[in-house]
Design an enzyme around this catalytic site. Structure first.
Site, mmCIF file in Angstrom:
data_model
loop_
_atom_site.group_PDB
_atom_site.id
_atom_site.type_symbol
_atom_site.label_atom_id
_atom_site.label_comp_id
_atom_site.label_asym_id
_atom_site.label_seq_id
_atom_site.Cartn_x
_atom_site.Cartn_y
_atom_site.Cartn_z
ATOM 1 N N GLY A 1 0.626 -1.227 0.023
ATOM 2 C CA GLY A 1 0.064 0.110 0.036
ATOM 3 C C GLY A 1 0.860 1.200 -0.154
ATOM 4 N N THR A 2 1.820 1.304 0.680
ATOM 5 C CA THR A 2 2.862 2.531 0.681
ATOM 6 C C THR A 2 3.237 2.798 -0.486
ATOM 7 O OG1 THR A 2 3.399 2.140 3.212
ATOM 8 C CG2 THR A 2 4.803 3.498 2.014
ATOM 9 N N HIS B 1 -1.643 -7.850 2.682
ATOM 10 C CA HIS B 1 -1.611 -8.300 3.899
ATOM 11 C C HIS B 1 -3.013 -8.003 4.814
ATOM 12 C CE1 HIS B 1 -0.148 -4.889 6.600
ATOM 13 N NE2 HIS B 1 0.212 -4.225 5.360
ATOM 14 N N THR C 1 12.000 -6.777 -10.371
ATOM 15 C CA THR C 1 11.558 -8.143 -10.440
ATOM 16 C C THR C 1 10.357 -8.549 -9.738
ATOM 17 O OG1 THR C 1 14.015 -8.622 -10.830
ATOM 18 C CG2 THR C 1 12.482 -10.525 -10.316
ATOM 19 N N CYS D 1 3.239 7.283 16.925
ATOM 20 C CA CYS D 1 4.375 7.350 17.851
ATOM 21 C C CYS D 1 5.766 7.873 17.177
ATOM 22 C CB CYS D 1 4.480 6.150 18.781
ATOM 23 S SG CYS D 1 5.631 6.383 20.185
#
Length: 412
Positions: free
Chosen positions: A69-70, A206, A242, A332
């Site tokens: 996602g990032t 995930h 890859t 955090c």
């Protein structure tokens, strides 16, 4: 008994996804190689692409593989901005909602600092939903200068579903492409890329029962995207690197399963969520549910509450010691707890925002998990409040002592 209620962070892999992953890990072949093993790996990659596309209402050619996602969010924000600026240098404004995931916010701020973007944070209401009037006003005033608009499908902290239909319609009038981070939405609510009218959409492995380290950016074939990674020119020249056939095959199985069972899964987790929220309100009457109260306007698996007088981190550790794993939903940084930017954007004051807990359900969640949380939470809240009160008294005493101390400037 251990209870895991942090499925929004990551959820256990599906058995079928595990089996596919192990099966393909035993095979050798680079999908870019031309020999037999390479062609076999390429077949797995393209079949996985077709399965993900079919599940999410996209064309196979619109699926760009990424590591998660990032990366997908970064490719959307940076790639779209650079491509638009190259075509029209007046397109400098980068529009994002104030409650986006940091995978969107951080590259947006980076673009403002390093790439000449003019960042516009769009406000949200008290439920964490984008204010359409503010978006409309921004587009009417500066739509011809906007490079892109990024509004997440569903908020990862408080679960708010965004009105993407209205968002896309407003942006279309001004020729502004729209990206949505749908990492939390897939498998919980219906997600159809073509029907949404979006130009780009992020999904991650995930979060849906697949492996970590894999995801995709769905992007219209005619959408200009400047690559963020350069190298071998894979993925239509947009994302070099890859490809891992095993991860992609496992990811495709997980997406298929999440979409196929979305309705029954949503009903299951929503029932647990509602029972949990009702129980918490009985046990801790001053706890405040954040995000929309209307269940139709929030993710079914999400319960996000703030507890007055508590530090969320203290609650988290107390619950963890009792075998209940949850999230604070706050960032955090450098070991210093910070109130959630999402809650602050919703108008929650800092003290209340620090007392946040996010409890999120998944396929493995059961009614006994709710029972266990309700069994241990009241005592955890009492202890967290007592600790918070003692800390505030110490801080007050230190402040008073400092104010009454003599001026010893220059004395060592």
């Amino acid at each position: 008994m251990s209870v895991y209620l942090d499925h929004a962070a990551t959820t256990p892999m599906l058995p079928a996804a595990q089996r596919v992953l192990v099966e393909h890990l035993a095979r050798t072949g680079n999908p870019s190689s031309l020999h037999t093993a390479g062609r076999a790996a390429r077949r797995v990659v393209e079949e996985s692409r077709e399965r993900v596309a079919a599940s999410l209402g996209a064309r196979p050619s619109e699926v760009v593989w990424t590591c998660g996602g990032t990366e997908s969010d970064n490719l959307a924000v940076k790639g779209l901005f650079w491509a638009r600026r190259a075509h029209d240098t007046s397109r400098r404004r980068l529009l994002v909602s104030a409650v986006e995931h940091h995978a969107v916010l951080d590259p947006a701020f980076w673009m403002a600092e390093h790439a000449g973007a003019e960042l516009v944070l769009l406000p949200v209401d008290g439920d964490g939903v984008i204010e359409l009037d503010a978006l409309r006003a921004e587009l009417e005033a500066h739509g011809d200068q906007a490079a892109l608009l990024s509004v997440m499908w569903a908020n990862n902290e408080v679960g708010s579903l965004q009105p993407l239909g209205e968002v896309v319609a407003l942006a279309r009038r001004h020729g502004v492409p729209v990206h949505a981070d749908a990492v939390q939405a897939v498998g919980q609510v219906p997600v159809d890329f073509a029907a949404s009218g979006l130009d780009a959409l992020t999904v991650s492995g995930h979060k849906v029962g697949g492996p970590g380290g894999v995801g995709a950016l769905l992007a219209r074939r005619d959408l200009g995207l400047t690559p963020v990674l350069h190298g071998g020119g894979q993925e239509r020249g947009v994302r070099s690197g890859t490809l891992d056939a095993a991860l992609l095959a496992s990811f495709a199985v997980a997406v298929e399963d999440a979409v196929a069972h979305q309705a029954e899964h949503a009903q299951h987790v929503a029932g647990l969520r509602d029972a949990l929220v009702a129980g918490i309100r009985r046990a801790v009457p001053d706890a405040v549910l954040r995000g929309p109260a209307d269940s139709a306007r929030r993710l079914p698996a999400n319960a996000h509450l703030t507890f007055p007088g508590c530090e969320g981190d203290s609650l988290l550790y107390l619950l963890d010691s009792a075998g209940v794993e949850v999230s604070t939903g706050s960032a955090c940084q450098a070991g210093v707890p910070q109130p959630s930017h999402v809650l602050l954007a919703m108008g929650v004051d800092e003290d209340d925002a620090r007392g946040a807990l996010r409890l999120t359900f998944g396929r493995t969640s059961r009614a006994t998990d709710v029972d266990r949380v309700l069994e241990v939470l009241p005592a955890a809240v009492d202890r967290a409040r007592a600790a918070g009160l003692a800390g505030r008294r110490r801080a007050g005493a230190q402040t008073s002592a400092a104010a009454s101390a003599p001026d010893v400037a220059g004395v060592r």
